[in-house]
Scaffold this active site. Structure first.
Site, PDB file in Angstrom:
ATOM      1  N   ARG A   1     -13.622 -58.845  17.806  1.00  0.00           N
ATOM      2  CA  ARG A   1     -14.520 -59.764  18.497  1.00  0.00           C
ATOM      3  C   ARG A   1     -15.710 -60.002  17.575  1.00  0.00           C
ATOM      4  NH1 ARG A   1     -12.130 -60.454  23.098  1.00  0.00           N
ATOM      5  NH2 ARG A   1     -11.095 -58.757  24.176  1.00  0.00           N
TER       6      ARG A   1
ATOM      7  N   GLU B   1      -6.795 -61.494  14.019  1.00  0.00           N
ATOM      8  CA  GLU B   1      -7.287 -62.434  15.028  1.00  0.00           C
ATOM      9  C   GLU B   1      -8.775 -62.166  15.212  1.00  0.00           C
ATOM     10  OE1 GLU B   1      -7.027 -62.675  19.839  1.00  0.00           O
ATOM     11  OE2 GLU B   1      -5.135 -62.373  18.771  1.00  0.00           O
TER      12      GLU B   1
ATOM     13  N   ASN C   1     -16.286 -65.062  21.607  1.00  0.00           N
ATOM     14  CA  ASN C   1     -16.565 -65.363  23.007  1.00  0.00           C
ATOM     15  C   ASN C   1     -17.917 -66.050  23.071  1.00  0.00           C
ATOM     16  OD1 ASN C   1     -14.295 -64.020  24.481  1.00  0.00           O
ATOM     17  ND2 ASN C   1     -15.054 -62.281  23.328  1.00  0.00           N
TER      18      ASN C   1
ATOM     19  N   GLU D   1     -11.370 -51.073   4.561  1.00  0.00           N
ATOM     20  CA  GLU D   1     -11.096 -50.204   3.417  1.00  0.00           C
ATOM     21  C   GLU D   1     -10.341 -51.015   2.364  1.00  0.00           C
ATOM     22  OE1 GLU D   1      -8.943 -45.907   2.458  1.00  0.00           O
ATOM     23  OE2 GLU D   1      -8.542 -46.932   4.357  1.00  0.00           O
TER      24      GLU D   1
END
Length: 127
Positions: free
Chosen positions: A9, A54, A58, A120
């Protein structure tokens, strides 16, 4: 079953896309979710048709609590020094200089994306 992607997110689409593009990802699509959010799908070359990352923005959310259970995602590079030099030109610095977790092991370093997620970077062993 198979793992197909990881979702983060994010708070700023352009800033996050630029960060992951600097790591070699490319945007492969966007999916609006009504008037609530947008998903940005990203891959690295050779990942195929299924997005591996992804990024969900929001609308109206300014920050997220990453929590103590989160770790990181990992990507590989052939030359960690060259990769970190290229990233530094874009203002992306590692948490600390490259290191190995065991004698003779691969060099690695961590960077943080604009929302604080760790990535990483591992130098692939040379044969």
């Amino acid at each position: 079953m198979a793992l197909i992607h990881t979702c983060y997110r994010i708070t700023d689409v352009d800033r996050s896309v630029a960060f992951y593009e600097a790591l070699g990802f490319q945007e492969v699509g966007r999916l609006p979710i009504k008037d609530e959010a947008v998903n940005v799908f990203m891959n690295q070359p050779g990942d195929g048709d299924m997005p591996r990352l992804e990024l969900t923005h929001n609308f109206g959310v300014d920050s997220y609590d990453i929590g103590t259970g989160y770790g990181h995602i990992a990507i590989t590079t052939d030359d960690i020094q060259a990769t970190l030099a290229r990233l530094a030109e874009q203002g992306i610095e590692p948490e600390k200089p490259p290191y190995s977790v065991r004698e003779g092991g691969s060099l690695l370093a961590f960077v943080r994306d604009p929302d604080g997620y760790r990535v990483e970077i591992i130098e692939q062993a040379r044969i």
